[in-house]
Design a protein around this motif. Structure first.
Motif, PDB file in Angstrom:
ATOM      1  N   GLY A   1       0.799  -1.224   0.000  1.00 32.88           N
ATOM      2  CA  GLY A   1       0.000   0.000   0.000  1.00 32.88           C
ATOM      3  C   GLY A   1       0.828   1.269   0.000  1.00 32.88           C
ATOM      4  O   GLY A   1       0.304   2.343  -0.274  1.00 32.88           O
ATOM      5  N   TYR A   2       2.114   1.151   0.263  1.00 36.85           N
ATOM      6  CA  TYR A   2       2.959   2.348   0.370  1.00 36.85           C
ATOM      7  C   TYR A   2       2.945   3.170  -0.921  1.00 36.85           C
ATOM      8  O   TYR A   2       2.981   4.403  -0.879  1.00 36.85           O
ATOM      9  CB  TYR A   2       4.394   1.943   0.738  1.00 36.85           C
ATOM     10  CG  TYR A   2       5.340   3.106   0.925  1.00 36.85           C
ATOM     11  CD1 TYR A   2       5.360   3.827   2.112  1.00 36.85           C
ATOM     12  CD2 TYR A   2       6.223   3.479  -0.083  1.00 36.85           C
ATOM     13  CE1 TYR A   2       6.221   4.893   2.283  1.00 36.85           C
ATOM     14  CE2 TYR A   2       7.093   4.545   0.082  1.00 36.85           C
ATOM     15  CZ  TYR A   2       7.092   5.247   1.259  1.00 36.85           C
ATOM     16  OH  TYR A   2       7.948   6.301   1.428  1.00 36.85           O
ATOM     17  N   THR A   3       2.925   2.494  -2.066  1.00 32.07           N
ATOM     18  CA  THR A   3       2.979   3.238  -3.340  1.00 32.07           C
ATOM     19  C   THR A   3       1.657   3.213  -4.093  1.00 32.07           C
ATOM     20  O   THR A   3       1.590   3.669  -5.230  1.00 32.07           O
ATOM     21  CB  THR A   3       4.042   2.635  -4.287  1.00 32.07           C
ATOM     22  OG1 THR A   3       3.681   1.269  -4.552  1.00 32.07           O
ATOM     23  CG2 THR A   3       5.431   2.694  -3.692  1.00 32.07           C
ATOM     24  N   GLU A   4       0.620   2.668  -3.469  1.00 27.95           N
ATOM     25  CA  GLU A   4      -0.637   2.464  -4.198  1.00 27.95           C
ATOM     26  C   GLU A   4      -1.288   3.787  -4.610  1.00 27.95           C
ATOM     27  O   GLU A   4      -1.511   4.656  -3.773  1.00 27.95           O
ATOM     28  CB  GLU A   4      -1.597   1.686  -3.303  1.00 27.95           C
ATOM     29  CG  GLU A   4      -2.622   0.907  -4.084  1.00 27.95           C
ATOM     30  CD  GLU A   4      -3.299  -0.115  -3.188  1.00 27.95           C
ATOM     31  OE1 GLU A   4      -4.344   0.239  -2.616  1.00 27.95           O
ATOM     32  OE2 GLU A   4      -2.763  -1.227  -3.045  1.00 27.95           O
ATOM     33  N   VAL A   5      -1.581   3.916  -5.898  1.00 29.17           N
ATOM     34  CA  VAL A   5      -2.255   5.118  -6.378  1.00 29.17           C
ATOM     35  C   VAL A   5      -3.722   4.790  -6.661  1.00 29.17           C
ATOM     36  O   VAL A   5      -4.105   3.625  -6.710  1.00 29.17           O
ATOM     37  CB  VAL A   5      -1.584   5.709  -7.647  1.00 29.17           C
ATOM     38  CG1 VAL A   5      -0.222   6.270  -7.317  1.00 29.17           C
ATOM     39  CG2 VAL A   5      -1.489   4.674  -8.750  1.00 29.17           C
ATOM     40  N   ALA A   6      -4.511   5.849  -6.852  1.00 33.07           N
ATOM     41  CA  ALA A   6      -5.934   5.658  -7.107  1.00 33.07           C
ATOM     42  C   ALA A   6      -6.130   4.699  -8.269  1.00 33.07           C
ATOM     43  O   ALA A   6      -5.412   4.758  -9.258  1.00 33.07           O
ATOM     44  CB  ALA A   6      -6.589   6.992  -7.407  1.00 33.07           C
ATOM     45  N   GLY A   7      -7.096   3.820  -8.143  1.00 37.21           N
ATOM     46  CA  GLY A   7      -7.347   2.867  -9.203  1.00 37.21           C
ATOM     47  C   GLY A   7      -6.618   1.559  -8.989  1.00 37.21           C
ATOM     48  O   GLY A   7      -6.796   0.603  -9.741  1.00 37.21           O
TER      49      GLY A   7
ATOM     50  N   TYR B   1       3.721   0.557  -7.359  1.00 38.52           N
ATOM     51  CA  TYR B   1       5.094   0.388  -7.815  1.00 38.52           C
ATOM     52  C   TYR B   1       5.804  -0.517  -6.825  1.00 38.52           C
ATOM     53  O   TYR B   1       5.363  -0.668  -5.702  1.00 38.52           O
ATOM     54  CB  TYR B   1       5.766   1.758  -7.916  1.00 38.52           C
ATOM     55  CG  TYR B   1       4.994   2.715  -8.806  1.00 38.52           C
ATOM     56  CD1 TYR B   1       5.209   2.765 -10.175  1.00 38.52           C
ATOM     57  CD2 TYR B   1       3.999   3.521  -8.273  1.00 38.52           C
ATOM     58  CE1 TYR B   1       4.483   3.609 -10.990  1.00 38.52           C
ATOM     59  CE2 TYR B   1       3.254   4.368  -9.080  1.00 38.52           C
ATOM     60  CZ  TYR B   1       3.503   4.408 -10.441  1.00 38.52           C
ATOM     61  OH  TYR B   1       2.768   5.249 -11.240  1.00 38.52           O
TER      62      TYR B   1
END
Lengths: 265, 339
Positions: B267-273, B277
């Motif tokens: 979840g650290y790099t999770e973007v909307a949608g 990464y």
């Protein structure tokens, strides 16, 4: 000392529906002259959280935020209507500097919601057409139902070369079909020493578009891209958007390709 | 000025200090360790000098005093927000090791510089004095000498406890006045700092981002369980995530907090949608390690890691950060030979 984390209240002045899940919210904002296209605001609703949203339009007393309904915060934003209030912080990030493109032949390639951060640049040159040599816009969407800023495109067609293409036109042959990269070769460039290109969209689309432009003879230093990353603070603290030694929120999200291409997650 | 005090006399000074300061120090918590019948050393507000743990490395660092694990930024009701009050009204005195004092510089770099000045950090950082505890011998997993953090710079007090006596070297005028007030004799005092560690690391001169391509990271994809403990114990990790909470008896009222975050955790790099990464734990390990010994330096001119070794102490999979750093040289050779 200024507390950057405290949001301010902004009223929804207008909502424009592009697709079922993409609306543009016009938000009251008084310092609009200090906002650049490509910058972003942290938009929040208490108890749902904050999300970084790029500025898609700038006008007297307002900024426009084009929001895609894809998560907890944006779902809740879509439950808000004209007259309702949202919380904002910002603007953050470097944004596009239109001065870099003046007197040049400009090519803008945008995919899907990637049109939103460059819309301000397109608008600026649409209104100041004399400041650049020529302007070509290649925009890609999935299907006729996915087109954003349809009215703007009609206006932009009046004074620039617009190539809109869809992944599928669903049988409506008035639309072009195919990826944006198919149309890069159709761009007419007269002087390769005086070109600037902007590419914004999903990572894969950006990669192939840039490589298409490079094949056409553009130089890396004449290409600009914009990155999207998770950002909790927008001000260089929370760490989520860092790539190598670069903070996308501070040093970007707009990067010259010579730098942007070096950013490996 | 140097002083040598017994416990009672040291307590007198501590009592005086507590009129204007809250004292934070590592404390040994019996039976509260990670495994059964083990202790843990954590930071607490202390009142008695005897409660300070001088002889073990703290498992968690002092950073929680300046960057609370969970910190309320503001409270909200409908369309209004109200800034949270500062957590402490008094100044703070923080007992810490030399490596940790070097870590303060890293926290300051991130929170007072790097773009904007952080309002919440600044107000906890103001009016803080640092008491460096000497290290007679290196603890397990420490590599402070390699990172150049074994000798403290700019401390207010240095202190050591040996056989019930407290050896103090005070550089702060305000606190020196307290010692003079209680008629303490001035003595020549030397506080010890380690000159060698069992573990040494060497960061290759030619380290570059190309090391991403090395196979060395694959090992961590299979070993690491991305629990993030290495980040939470690290005195230089500064990341946080925003969190909104609301009160169950009135859903329109609540608060926004920031909580410690880990670049190892999902979840650290999770973007909307749903895009993200660095999906593998090996990529996350690489991201963390390079931040500590490569890219932070590129941005700020000195390495982020201070060599405290707490990440190695805490890892449930026995992954060693220092070992990983020592593999970078081979990884660079691997890359160069491939090209």
């Amino acid at each position: 000392m200024n507390n950057e984390y405290m949001p301010f209240v902004s009223e929804i002045l207008d909502v424009k529906k592009h697709t079922d899940i993409e609306y543009t919210f016009r938000m009251s904002y008084t310092n609009e002259t200090e906002v650049k296209p490509g910058q972003f605001f942290e938009v929040s609703i208490p108890k749902y959280g904050e999300a970084p949203i790029s500025v898609s339009g700038i006008g007297k007393g307002y900024v426009e935020l084009t929001i895609r309904r894809v998560g907890k915060v944006t779902n809740e934003i879509f439950e808000h209507y004209v007259g309702d209030k949202l919380f904002l912080r910002g603007p953050y990030g470097n944004g596009f500097d239109v001065n870099l493109y003046k007197d040049k032949e400009v090519v803008i390639i945008a995919g899907g919601t990637g049109v939103s951060p460059v819309r301000g640049v397109i608008e600026y040159f649409s209104n100041h057409r004399e400041e650049i040599k020529n302007l070509t816009l290649i925009a890609g969407f999935k299907s006729p139902q996915h087109i954003l800023f349809a009215e703007d495109f009609k206006k932009w067609e009046q004074n620039m070369d617009v190539i809109m293409t869809l992944d599928t036109n669903e049988g409506d042959s008035s639309y072009r079909e195919g990826l944006v990269t198919n149309y890069i070769k159709d761009v007419t460039i007269t002087d390769y020493s005086n070109v600037a290109a902007i590419v914004v969209g999903p990572p894969v689309m950006m990669r192939f578009s840039v490589s298409g432009l490079l094949n056409e003879g553009l130089k890396e230093e004449d290409i600009w891209i914009s990155h999207e990353r998770k950002m909790c603070c927008g001000i260089g603290k929370c760490g989520h958007c860092k790539i190598d030694d670069t903070y996308v929120c501070l040093d970007g999200p707009v990067f010259n390709y010579t730098k942007g291409s070096q950013l490996l997650d | 000025m140097g002083y040598i005090l017994n416990q009672d006399r040291m307590q007198v000074i501590l009592n005086e200090l507590q009129k204007d300061y809250i004292i934070y120090a590592p404390q040994n918590k019996v039976g509260e360790g990670m495994y059964s019948d083990t202790d843990v050393v954590r930071y607490e507000r202390i009142q008695q000098i005897m409660d300070v743990e001088f002889h073990k490395k703290s498992n968690y660092s002092f950073k929680e005093v300046l960057l609370p694990i969970s910190q309320t930024l503001f409270y909200y009701t409908e369309n209004e927000v109200k800034e949270a009050e500062v957590e402490r009204k008094k100044g703070a005195i923080i007992f810490l090791r030399s490596c940790d004092l070097h870590a303060v510089k890293r926290l300051d770099e991130m929170y007072l510089k790097n773009g904007f000045e952080d309002y919440y950090y600044k107000r906890l950082r103001d009016n803080v004095k640092f008491v460096v505890m000497g290290c007679e011998n290196s603890f397990e997993n420490c590599f402070c000498v390699s990172m150049g953090s074994n000798i403290p710079e700019n401390y207010d007090i240095a202190i050591e406890e040996r056989d019930g006596l407290y050896y103090v070297d005070c550089k702060d005028d305000e606190i020196n006045a307290l010692f003079e007030m209680s008629d303490e004799q001035k003595e020549a005092v030397t506080i010890h700092f380690v000159q060698t560690n069992d573990i040494t690391v060497s960061i290759p001169e030619n380290l570059s981002i190309d090391v991403i391509k090395s196979k060395m990271w694959d090992e961590y994809s299979s070993r690491c369980i991305n629990c993030g403990r290495c980040n939470f114990v690290c005195p230089t990790c500064t990341c946080f995530t925003m969190q909104d909470v609301f009160y169950t008896d009135n859903g329109k009222v609540g608060e926004r907090r920031r909580v410690h975050a880990s670049c190892m955790v999902d979840g650290y790099t999770e973007v909307a949608g749903g895009g993200s990464y660095r999906k593998t734990n090996g990529e996350r390990m690489r991201f963390k390690v390079l931040h500590k010994v490569y890219d932070y330096k590129k941005r700020n001119g000195y390495h982020m890691c201070v060599g405290c070794g707490r990440c190695d102490d805490v890892c449930p999979e026995y992954i060693s950060f220092s070992n990983c750093v020592n593999k970078l040289e081979g990884a660079m050779e691997e890359i160069t030979n491939h090209e």
